[in-house]
Design an enzyme around this catalytic site. Structure first.
Site, short mmCIF file in Angstrom:
data_model
loop_
_atom_site.label_atom_id
_atom_site.label_comp_id
_atom_site.label_asym_id
_atom_site.label_seq_id
_atom_site.Cartn_x
_atom_site.Cartn_y
_atom_site.Cartn_z
N ASP A 41 0.84 -1.22 0.03
CA ASP A 41 -0.16 -0.05 -0.04
C ASP A 41 0.93 1.16 0.13
O ASP A 41 1.60 1.41 0.96
CB ASP A 41 -0.94 0.04 1.30
N THR A 82 -6.87 3.52 -2.25
CA THR A 82 -6.91 2.17 -1.75
C THR A 82 -8.15 1.22 -2.08
O THR A 82 -7.71 0.33 -2.88
CB THR A 82 -6.62 2.12 -0.20
N LYS A 170 -6.13 -3.87 6.49
CA LYS A 170 -7.45 -2.98 5.94
C LYS A 170 -8.44 -4.15 5.44
O LYS A 170 -8.27 -5.07 4.72
CB LYS A 170 -7.30 -1.86 4.82
N ASP A 171 -9.69 -3.71 5.82
CA ASP A 171 -10.70 -4.64 5.31
C ASP A 171 -11.00 -4.74 3.62
O ASP A 171 -10.93 -5.56 3.06
CB ASP A 171 -12.10 -3.95 6.01
N ASP A 314 1.40 2.41 4.00
CA ASP A 314 0.40 3.43 3.85
C ASP A 314 0.31 4.52 4.92
O ASP A 314 0.45 5.69 4.91
CB ASP A 314 -0.79 2.95 3.25
N HIS A 318 1.56 8.19 5.12
CA HIS A 318 0.58 9.40 5.34
C HIS A 318 0.85 10.09 6.89
O HIS A 318 0.91 11.32 6.84
CB HIS A 318 -0.83 8.78 6.00
N ASP A 361 -1.17 -0.21 -4.57
CA ASP A 361 -2.86 0.49 -5.07
C ASP A 361 -2.69 1.72 -5.32
O ASP A 361 -3.85 2.30 -5.91
CB ASP A 361 -3.47 0.07 -3.79
N HIS A 362 -1.46 2.54 -5.27
CA HIS A 362 -1.03 3.78 -5.43
C HIS A 362 0.04 4.35 -5.04
O HIS A 362 0.86 3.46 -4.46
CB HIS A 362 -2.26 4.86 -4.76
#
Length: 547
Positions: A41, A82, A170-171, A314, A318, A361-362
């Site tokens: 992520d 995400t 993460k779900d 991720d 952040h 994912d990014h």
């Protein structure tokens, strides 16, 4: 006699060569025992190279050395986030088709916010007998994913015999890769430190996961100290450790390593602190190993699939930004997690018997304050400020009403009002186009945008049911106001250029610099595994992998 011996030796050597050639061909034609999809992520493609001097030989370097590197992989829609990212990787298409237009959007029918994996028809479960069967907005499933995934197609192709499992902190990182037909999807529960699931999959957890949760690894990891993995002088590819614009944990006055988690985690959400430290990735690797053994993945006749999404990268990006010591250290540790995984798969399945792809994912952008101090373009915009200004302008033109229902950093949803919608849209376009920081607007009802290249991107991003009435794209380096770290979402190389590595079964050694898009991963898997394309997938696999 000597001539006969020489001829016999040649025949013997030829026989050995033919044996190993036929063995290699047989191995090539066989199916992989397991496919492993790894999403890191928020990983920028450049992290493969910026930190590589400190990487070991058996993690990222092994994937590049022994596998195939797609060096020019990009996202082809906005926002780069995400939920949409995981959905696009596994469906082989973009939000225009799979419907996951953001992590959150505005439900026009219910007139409220919708989370991408929200499903109020199911409930969360940790598998214990006293678990509350509460149906709420926090319940999760792949219901909102409107296209089939490569994992769905594998299940259909083998008549359900293949096992598919998705895991993440993460779900959404577990659910969308696992797809609609998965055996399991498990994600981290920040209140308990356990991995949970949804009744969409099962009301009970498998025995092996119950045993894994009993080990209370999250509790053990949160008693560690996060210090630099290597000597500080080796960290030459990140900024000063005492940099501004970094998250400061409660109980600390600065953001400098080391972090004594035993002293800090109670005041910082207890188990909720786990994703914010690199040991969250260690926890997920441990779960992957337990899932592999518990489900006996790769040990049957059919191809199995494990989708792994590492999330701590991720959270840390952040919190600290892409130039921080914390991030560099996180990737050195991530490299060790990859090496650990590959070694484990080697031992369980044998080299060459499993297929791995790794992507993100990014990616992520630099903090505007960093850009400004570096004499690079960048600034802030305020979502609420733009919403208020637009509402005020429209009220001045058409009468006092609440025109804007919802806005995020890429979309504006309008309320139904007395004034004809086209008039409101035209006035909104005129006002927003003059606002500082906004580079492009796309209004689907008019199908118009002055930048034809960007118009194509917007069309891939827009879903008629879930997207807003106006799609926005801000200038390079602009992001919502934030005090620390960084974010993502824009259509610039900073946010859309991600790694794409292939490794293992039937993967040639090499690399390509030809431009590729994220929706090419799923059809590539379809072609490699000889199974159908997902329902809306691109029909353009990564051709270089087949030469």
């Amino acid at each position: 006699m000597a001539l006969i011996k020489a001829n016999n030796m040649k025949i013997g050597i030829y026989t050995v060569i033919m044996f190993f050639t036929q063995l290699a061909l047989a191995q090539q034609q066989a199916k992989p025992k397991l496919v492993v999809g790894i999403v890191v992520d928020q990983m920028r493609a450049e992290y493969l190279y910026r930190f590589q001097d400190n990487y070991g030989a058996n993690g990222f370097k092994r994937l590049m050395r022994e596998g195939f590197n797609v060096k020019n992989m990009h996202y082809n829609y906005v926002p780069t986030a995400t939920g949409p990212g995981h959905a696009s990787i596994y469906t082989g298409t973009t939000p225009a088709n799979h419907g996951i237009v953001a992590n959150d959007w505005y439900d026009k029918t219910a007139k409220r916010n919708m989370y991408c994996a929200q499903d109020e028809g199911v409930f969360l479960t940790d598998g214990t007998s006293n678990a509350k069967k509460e149906i709420s907005r926090y319940s999760r499933s792949p219901k909102n994913l409107l296209a089939s995934t490569i994992t769905d197609e594998l299940k259909l192709f083998t008549n359900g015999r293949s096992k598919v499992i998705g895991i993440s902190l993460k779900d959404r990182g577990a659910i969308f890769p696992a797809g609609h037909l998965a055996n399991h999807a498990f994600w981290y529960h920040e209140q308990t430190g356990k991995f949970i699931t949804s009744s969409y999959y099962s009301e009970k957890l498998p025995y092996w996961l119950m045993e894994f949760n009993k080990r209370q690894l999250a509790d053990s990891l949160l008693n560690l100290t996060w210090n630099l993995l290597k000597p500080s002088e080796m960290y030459q590819n990140s900024g000063a450790d005492d940099a501004s614009m970094e998250k400061v944990f409660k109980g600390r006055t600065d953001a400098t390593l080391p972090y004594n988690l035993k002293r800090l985690h109670k005041a910082n959400g207890n188990f909720a602190m786990m994703p914010y430290v690199p040991f969250g990735n260690s926890l997920l690797t441990a779960l992957a190993k337990a899932a592999m053994d518990g489900e006996k993945l790769g040990q049957r006749r059919e191809i199995d699939f494990m989708a792994i999404s590492y999330s701590s990268t991720d959270y840390i990006g952040h919190s600290y930004g892409i130039r921080s010591k914390e991030l560099e250290d996180t990737y050195l540790r991530m490299d060790e997690e990859i090496a650990n995984l590959l070694s484990f798969f080697d031992s369980r399945l044998g080299k060459g018997n499993y297929l791995v792809f790794l992507t993100a994912d990014h990616a992520a952008s630099d903090h505007p304050d960093f850009l400004k101090t570096s004499n690079l373009p960048g600034d802030y915009f305020g979502v609420e400020s733009i919403k208020e200004q637009l509402n005020k302008e429209l009220s001045k033109l058409f009468g006092e009403e609440n025109y804007v229902a919802y806005m995020d950093k890429t979309q504006i949803y309008l309320n139904g009002v007395k004034t004809p919608k086209k008039e409101v849209l035209k006035a909104s376009m005129n006002f927003l186009s003059k606002m500082e920081g906004i580079k492009e607007l796309y209004v689907p009802e008019f199908h118009s945008n002055r930048n034809w290249d960007m118009d194509t991107v917007f069309r891939k991003s827009y879903h008629s049911d879930n997207s807003g009435d106006i799609l926005l794209h801000f200038k390079s380096g602009w992001m919502p106001k934030r005090m620390a770290g960084t974010t993502h979402g824009a259509f610039y190389n900073n946010d859309k250029h991600v790694p794409c590595l292939w490794f293992g079964w039937n993967v040639p050694k090499g690399e390509t610099v030809r431009a590729k898009s994220i929706d090419q991963i799923a059809p590539t898997l379809s072609m490699l595994l000889n199974i159908p394309f997902p329902s809306h997938a691109s029909n353009k696999p990564i051709g270089e992998l087949f030469r």
